[in-house]
Design a protein around this motif. Structure first.
Motif, PDB file in Angstrom:
ATOM      1  N   PRO A   1       0.820  -1.217   0.000  1.00 28.57           N
ATOM      2  CA  PRO A   1       0.000   0.000   0.000  1.00 28.57           C
ATOM      3  C   PRO A   1       0.852   1.264   0.000  1.00 28.57           C
ATOM      4  O   PRO A   1       2.018   1.248   0.393  1.00 28.57           O
ATOM      5  CB  PRO A   1      -0.813  -0.121   1.285  1.00 28.57           C
ATOM      6  CG  PRO A   1      -0.084  -1.087   2.134  1.00 28.57           C
ATOM      7  CD  PRO A   1       0.743  -1.948   1.235  1.00 28.57           C
TER       8      PRO A   1
ATOM      9  N   THR B   1      -3.404   5.128   5.331  1.00 31.52           N
ATOM     10  CA  THR B   1      -3.131   3.725   5.017  1.00 31.52           C
ATOM     11  C   THR B   1      -2.739   2.961   6.270  1.00 31.52           C
ATOM     12  O   THR B   1      -3.215   1.846   6.497  1.00 31.52           O
ATOM     13  CB  THR B   1      -2.024   3.616   3.952  1.00 31.52           C
ATOM     14  OG1 THR B   1      -2.448   4.295   2.774  1.00 31.52           O
ATOM     15  CG2 THR B   1      -1.698   2.175   3.637  1.00 31.52           C
TER      16      THR B   1
ATOM     17  N   THR C   1      -5.847   2.291   8.238  1.00 28.92           N
ATOM     18  CA  THR C   1      -6.663   1.247   7.599  1.00 28.92           C
ATOM     19  C   THR C   1      -6.066  -0.123   7.853  1.00 28.92           C
ATOM     20  O   THR C   1      -6.783  -1.083   8.169  1.00 28.92           O
ATOM     21  CB  THR C   1      -6.775   1.507   6.080  1.00 28.92           C
ATOM     22  OG1 THR C   1      -7.398   2.771   5.881  1.00 28.92           O
ATOM     23  CG2 THR C   1      -7.574   0.421   5.384  1.00 28.92           C
ATOM     24  N   LEU C   2      -4.732  -0.243   7.741  1.00 29.67           N
ATOM     25  CA  LEU C   2      -4.066  -1.519   7.991  1.00 29.67           C
ATOM     26  C   LEU C   2      -4.166  -1.918   9.463  1.00 29.67           C
ATOM     27  O   LEU C   2      -4.315  -3.103   9.778  1.00 29.67           O
ATOM     28  CB  LEU C   2      -2.606  -1.455   7.544  1.00 29.67           C
ATOM     29  CG  LEU C   2      -2.388  -1.376   6.039  1.00 29.67           C
ATOM     30  CD1 LEU C   2      -0.909  -1.129   5.735  1.00 29.67           C
ATOM     31  CD2 LEU C   2      -2.880  -2.630   5.329  1.00 29.67           C
TER      32      LEU C   2
ATOM     33  N   ASP D   1      -7.571  -3.355  10.005  1.00 30.43           N
ATOM     34  CA  ASP D   1      -7.651  -4.699   9.437  1.00 30.43           C
ATOM     35  C   ASP D   1      -6.893  -5.700  10.308  1.00 30.43           C
ATOM     36  O   ASP D   1      -7.375  -6.802  10.564  1.00 30.43           O
ATOM     37  CB  ASP D   1      -7.119  -4.708   8.005  1.00 30.43           C
ATOM     38  CG  ASP D   1      -7.564  -5.930   7.217  1.00 30.43           C
ATOM     39  OD1 ASP D   1      -8.627  -6.513   7.546  1.00 30.43           O
ATOM     40  OD2 ASP D   1      -6.860  -6.307   6.256  1.00 30.43           O
TER      41      ASP D   1
ATOM     42  N   SER E   1      -9.112 -11.108   6.071  1.00 30.57           N
ATOM     43  CA  SER E   1      -8.607  -9.775   5.783  1.00 30.57           C
ATOM     44  C   SER E   1      -9.522  -8.999   4.841  1.00 30.57           C
ATOM     45  O   SER E   1     -10.170  -9.565   3.972  1.00 30.57           O
ATOM     46  CB  SER E   1      -7.216  -9.882   5.157  1.00 30.57           C
ATOM     47  OG  SER E   1      -6.789  -8.616   4.718  1.00 30.57           O
ATOM     48  N   GLU E   2      -9.512  -7.687   5.017  1.00 30.78           N
ATOM     49  CA  GLU E   2     -10.294  -6.802   4.164  1.00 30.78           C
ATOM     50  C   GLU E   2      -9.414  -5.925   3.281  1.00 30.78           C
ATOM     51  O   GLU E   2      -9.924  -5.215   2.421  1.00 30.78           O
ATOM     52  CB  GLU E   2     -11.218  -5.932   5.027  1.00 30.78           C
ATOM     53  CG  GLU E   2     -12.236  -6.758   5.784  1.00 30.78           C
ATOM     54  CD  GLU E   2     -13.086  -5.938   6.746  1.00 30.78           C
ATOM     55  OE1 GLU E   2     -12.883  -4.706   6.842  1.00 30.78           O
ATOM     56  OE2 GLU E   2     -13.952  -6.535   7.398  1.00 30.78           O
ATOM     57  N   THR E   3      -8.103  -5.946   3.488  1.00 26.35           N
ATOM     58  CA  THR E   3      -7.207  -5.116   2.678  1.00 26.35           C
ATOM     59  C   THR E   3      -6.400  -5.997   1.733  1.00 26.35           C
ATOM     60  O   THR E   3      -6.000  -7.108   2.096  1.00 26.35           O
ATOM     61  CB  THR E   3      -6.226  -4.306   3.561  1.00 26.35           C
ATOM     62  OG1 THR E   3      -5.450  -5.213   4.355  1.00 26.35           O
ATOM     63  CG2 THR E   3      -6.960  -3.326   4.458  1.00 26.35           C
TER      64      THR E   3
END
Length: 192
Positions: free
Chosen positions: A54, A60, A63-64, A67, A164-166
């Motif tokens: 990413p 970012t 977001t990580l 996740d 996971s969503e990323t």
């Protein structure tokens, strides 16, 4: 036939991957780690493995981190990174007793509350492989430790990749599961 230098390079590369996955499972990524991932040669290596790195930003990282928490911490539908929970459904099983024996001879750098955390086990595998490079008699220790305390992590990483969503965690966890599958073949081949 592989030269001793190639064998040593291969062994140390494997050890490095164990250390990488130990760090990845231990805690959320920070801006410094993500910056390292975005710089060559790591970014090129990730791209070769089809791992999506990413962009480097505070958003970012946040977001990580979210996740990571969804994957490994919960509160529900998460993938517990503990061997005892994974194998028996509860903390403090035979896996922790066995880990206590290994911890008497191997001192990890990281501190973990639970002895059977996957990050600790991967860190210890890194240590064992590095010592195998220095002391050839460590191969039996590596084989035994992998079979007792690392082999299960491949299934856990596979489940974590699905959770996971990323794209980053999906791809890097899937690559980790594949790495451990290859390691299983490496150890099976080493013992025959």
């Amino acid at each position: 036939m592989n030269s001793p230098k190639n064998q040593t390079d291969h062994l140390l590369a494997r050890a490095g991957l164990y250390q990488f996955y130990a760090r990845l499972i231990e805690r959320e990524l920070d801006i410094e780690t993500l910056s390292t991932f975005n710089a060559d040669p790591l970014k090129s290596a990730f791209n070769n493995l089809k791992i999506e790195v990413p962009d480097l930003s505070d958003e970012t990282v946040e977001t990580l981190a979210i996740d990571f928490c969804h994957i490994f911490i919960g509160p529900r539908d998460f993938v517990p990174p503990y061997q005892s929970v994974w194998e028996s459904g509860q903390f403090e099983s035979a896996a922790t007793d066995s880990m206590a024996e290994y911890l008497e001879i191997i001192t990890p750098q990281s501190k973990y509350q639970f002895k059977d955390h996957a990050g600790l086990q991967l860190e210890m595998m890194n240590f064992i492989l590095q010592r195998q490079h220095d002391i050839q008699d460590c191969s039996d220790l590596a084989n035994a430790f992998f079979a007792r305390h690392v082999e299960w992590i491949g299934g856990m990483l596979h489940a974590a990749a699905k959770r996971s969503e990323t794209p980053f965690y999906q791809s890097v966890l899937r690559a980790g599961a594949e790495f451990l599958r290859d390691e299983q073949l490496e150890f099976t081949g080493a013992s025959t």
